[in-house]
Design an enzyme around this catalytic site. Structure first.
Site, PDB file in Angstrom:
ATOM      1  N   ARG A 187      -6.936  -7.728  -9.849  1.00 21.18           N
ATOM      2  CA  ARG A 187      -8.636  -9.344 -10.211  1.00 21.18           C
ATOM      3  C   ARG A 187      -9.465  -8.914 -10.023  1.00 21.18           C
ATOM      4  O   ARG A 187      -9.939  -8.083 -10.314  1.00 21.18           O
ATOM      5  CB  ARG A 187      -8.025 -10.024  -9.208  1.00 21.18           C
ATOM      6  CG  ARG A 187      -8.225  -9.751  -7.435  1.00 21.18           C
ATOM      7  CD  ARG A 187      -8.468 -10.094  -6.565  1.00 21.18           C
ATOM      8  NE  ARG A 187      -9.158  -9.717  -5.336  1.00 21.18           N
ATOM      9  CZ  ARG A 187      -9.613  -9.716  -5.003  1.00 21.18           C
ATOM     10  NH1 ARG A 187     -11.245  -9.065  -5.706  1.00 21.18           N
ATOM     11  NH2 ARG A 187      -9.906  -8.514  -3.956  1.00 21.18           N
TER      12      ARG A 187
ATOM     13  N   LYS B 223       0.760  -1.416  -0.098  1.00 18.52           N
ATOM     14  CA  LYS B 223      -0.355  -0.148   0.255  1.00 18.52           C
ATOM     15  C   LYS B 223       0.615   1.712   0.367  1.00 18.52           C
ATOM     16  O   LYS B 223       0.490   2.376  -0.624  1.00 18.52           O
ATOM     17  CB  LYS B 223      -1.259  -0.409   1.502  1.00 18.52           C
ATOM     18  CG  LYS B 223      -1.960  -0.836   1.123  1.00 18.52           C
ATOM     19  CD  LYS B 223      -3.104  -1.219   2.322  1.00 18.52           C
ATOM     20  CE  LYS B 223      -4.653  -2.058   2.154  1.00 18.52           C
ATOM     21  NZ  LYS B 223      -4.221  -2.867   1.466  1.00 18.52           N
TER      22      LYS B 223
ATOM     23  N   GLU C 275      -3.016   6.697   7.737  1.00 16.07           N
ATOM     24  CA  GLU C 275      -4.824   7.662   7.095  1.00 16.07           C
ATOM     25  C   GLU C 275      -5.328   8.338   7.335  1.00 16.07           C
ATOM     26  O   GLU C 275      -5.050   7.759   9.170  1.00 16.07           O
ATOM     27  CB  GLU C 275      -5.153   7.152   6.302  1.00 16.07           C
ATOM     28  CG  GLU C 275      -4.036   6.230   5.596  1.00 16.07           C
ATOM     29  CD  GLU C 275      -4.850   5.499   4.046  1.00 16.07           C
ATOM     30  OE1 GLU C 275      -6.676   5.420   4.060  1.00 16.07           O
ATOM     31  OE2 GLU C 275      -4.879   5.063   2.967  1.00 16.07           O
TER      32      GLU C 275
ATOM     33  N   HIS D  28     -14.909  -4.317   8.084  1.00 13.97           N
ATOM     34  CA  HIS D  28     -14.361  -3.903   6.464  1.00 13.97           C
ATOM     35  C   HIS D  28     -15.264  -4.975   5.005  1.00 13.97           C
ATOM     36  O   HIS D  28     -14.125  -4.866   4.242  1.00 13.97           O
ATOM     37  CB  HIS D  28     -13.254  -3.857   6.837  1.00 13.97           C
ATOM     38  CG  HIS D  28     -12.390  -2.473   7.670  1.00 13.97           C
ATOM     39  ND1 HIS D  28     -12.103  -1.550   7.496  1.00 13.97           N
ATOM     40  CD2 HIS D  28     -11.946  -2.839   8.804  1.00 13.97           C
ATOM     41  CE1 HIS D  28     -12.082  -0.535   8.672  1.00 13.97           C
ATOM     42  NE2 HIS D  28     -12.079  -1.994   9.285  1.00 13.97           N
TER      43      HIS D  28
END
Length: 622
Positions: free
Chosen positions: A297, A116, A200, A235
């Site tokens: 994907r 990430k 973040e 999530h």
């Protein structure tokens, strides 16, 4: 064009890929573990190869076995589906090195988006907006704490190699930062073998918006518009839709253009998804949408994009992997209608969403107005070894309201038993005021725990089942409680087995708001998404009997108002032994066969409980 394709996956995605491959005239090869030997995808494929024991680590995650299966069967290409090895760059490279076609992006593209922090740096370079945060190499507690303090709380700690909601912690209080950081790093290390994190800014009204992108080997990249996946639990996506509600053309153009730039930045080929987090505190705005990550994907929720664009994304994958260009140009793609997908899982929301396993004694879902993507059928086993998804239920409508109503109808009519499902939870979420009004954010489910509460069998449901049983002529002495009342009409009540309980249904008060299916043995009911099974109460001591069926059992709590026999009396089949009064109705219990009353436990005037032994009749040898 590929002539034979191996699907390195299982369940509904394997069946999905097989369907398109068959339509394209491509032969298919399935792989399976011990647990999946009788699975639907195994029977649907043209060939199938056993690859090992049930645990995925010994079968579906062993790349060498999958490549060997492709060589054994002469398959030219491998489609990884999603999950398992689909985003494993090393496996993709091994497939290519083996001289096979990898139906997916280049290994370098997977690696570029795999971490990430590195991905976010690429996105910044490509002028893709990213969430304010910290991506530095200094992973000391002191530096991370200082950066979090600078960003401002709440702040999100994310594992750089994370995914699927693992390795993520929201920190509201700076005093808790170090403890949450250590917890996150431990989880990341255990899950991904990498404990590095990034920080973040936590978005206070977050919407999860993602864009479907597609690239080919000729340098073309297009987008197929956006999806909204904001309805999440821990999530994990629950309900997805396309397009995103409240998305204006200016914001759509900005976010989709950013997604295309992101894909081009890693020279992307095949199907991929650019995921964004939107600060929706003032609605969707182009300047408040930030890059999160890229999934290299096909996504679980790809059907909603297919439904609004008319594109078969699996077909595109196979064509692009064969070297063809993308079939349509950007200007040839448009949004038509609205689509919503609900993920039907074998889990019990009322028990913390614990997985539910076992055989699907009943699995009935109406595909007349819904697209059902599944890898199971009636009689299939829900295994404890893999993801507990039963099906994806997808509906398309002319507008959002139409799509919601169609999905409501489908979830209100499906029957799944005895495995528990999240269907009631899906219905409550779908029909909530917030979802109907598109007042969405990723914390909506967490703020509404009542959506996960159990559904109790109602009197209306038992009445519906009772009427159904009477209509098909259930033997009165077995199950129906009929009686004459002064100054009142005749009433019909039916005793039914509900699991280990006896339920009494009033057949004179049917309720037509429930779906029911009567298969001649069981009445199946869908009440608020929950499936209930009720069977006629065949009291031991009624009907055709065998040598050990002479126990006369109380079908319900009641009062014994008449006893017609004594111990030692000879009786004949069908002869009345005693009468039980329950719910103001009389129910006669009779001898199941010719014999002798060997035991009499009931006395006139006695109150008895359900399933109490009232008498026992024994057959006489002779």
């Amino acid at each position: 064009m590929i002539s034979k394709l191996l699907i390195a996956n299982r369940g509904e995605i394997a069946c999905r890929v097989i369907r398109t491959a068959r339509d394209m005239g491509i032969a298919t090869v399935a792989v399976y573990s011990d647990a999946d030997a009788k699975a639907l995808h195994v029977r649907q494929a043209d060939e199938a190869v056993h690859i090992g024991p049930s645990p995925a680590t010994e079968s579906y995650l062993v790349g060498e076995k999958i490549i060997a299966a492709a060589r054994q069967t002469g398959a030219e290409a491998i489609h990884p589906g999603y999950g398992f090895l689909s985003e494993n760059a090393a496996f993709a490279r091994a497939v290519i090195d083996a001289g096979l076609i990898w139906v997916g992006p280049k290994p370098e593209s997977i690696e570029a988006m795999g971490l990430k922090d590195a991905a976010k740096e690429r996105m910044i370079a490509a002028n893709v907006p990213v969430t304010p945060g910290y991506l530095g190499e200094d992973q000391s507690v002191e530096r991370l704490q200082a950066e979090a303090d600078t960003i401002g709380y709440p702040v999100l700690i994310k594992a750089v190699a994370g995914g699927g909601g693992k390795g993520m912690r929201k920190v509201d209080d700076p005093a808790n930062f170090e403890a949450d950081l250590q917890s996150c790093k431990r989880e990341a290390k255990a899950s991904f073998g990498n404990d590095e994190v990034l920080l973040e800014k936590w978005i206070t009204s977050p919407r999860h918006i993602e864009v479907q992108v597609f690239g080919d080997s000729h340098g073309n990249v297009v987008h197929l518009f956006e999806r909204d996946c904001s309805l999440q639990r821990r999530h994990q996506k629950v309900i997805e839709e396309a397009p995103a509600p409240g998305m204006d053309e200016e914001t759509r153009e900005a976010i989709c253009a950013a997604a295309v730039r992101a894909a081009k930045a890693v020279d992307y080929e095949g199907a991929g998804t650019i995921e964004f987090i939107a600060d929706a505190s003032e609605g969707l705005r182009a300047d408040r949408v930030f890059f999160m990550e890229m999934n290299t994907r096909l996504q679980v929720e790809h059907p909603v994009t297919e439904e609004i664009t008319g594109v078969d994304l699996v077909e595109w994958q196979l064509r692009v992997a064969s070297g063809e260009p993308i079939p349509l140009k950007q200007e040839e793609l448009s949004i038509n209608g609205w689509a919503i997908e609900a993920r039907l899982y074998a889990e019990d929301p009322a028990k913390g969403f614990l997985p539910s396993t076992g055989r699907l004694e009943m699995f009935c879902v109406d595909d007349g107005y819904a697209r059902i993507e599944t890898g199971v059928e009636e009689g299939s086993e829900i295994s404890p070894f893999y993801d507990p998804m039963i099906a994806k239920v997808v509906t398309r409508g002319e507008d959002r309201q139409d799509a919601i109503y169609r999905l409501e109808d489908c979830l209100s009519e499906l029957l799944v038993f005895p495995v528990k499902t999240n269907a009631p939870f899906l219905l409550r979420s779908l029909l909530s005021e917030q979802f109907i009004a598109a007042e969405l954010d990723t914390g909506l489910i967490e703020r509404n725990p009542q959506w996960a509460e159990a559904v109790d069998l109602s009197e209306a449901a038992t009445s519906q089942a009772a009427l159904s049983m009477l209509n098909r002529g259930v033997d009165d002495q077995n199950s129906s409680l009929k009686g004459f009342r002064m100054n009142a009409p005749n009433r019909s009540k039916v005793a039914m087995m509900f699991g280990e309980q006896v339920k009494i249904g009033d057949a004179d008060q049917p309720f037509d708001g429930l779906l029911q299916l009567d298969d001649g043995d069981t009445v199946w009911l869908n009440q608020e998404g929950e499936t209930f099974a009720l069977r006629p109460f065949a009291a031991r001591g009624t009907g055709t009997a065998h040598a050990h069926d002479g126990d006369i059992i109380a079908p319900m709590p009641g009062k014994v108002i008449a006893v017609d026999v004594a111990e030692g009396d000879s009786v004949t089949a069908g002869q009345r032994l005693l009468v039980l009064e329950a719910m103001k109705m009389e129910h006669a219990l009779t001898a199941p066969f010719d014999g002798v009353v060997a035991e009499l436990s009931a006395s006139e005037g006695a109150q008895v409980q359900v399933e109490a032994l009232l008498a026992r009749v024994e057959q006489v040898e002779g």
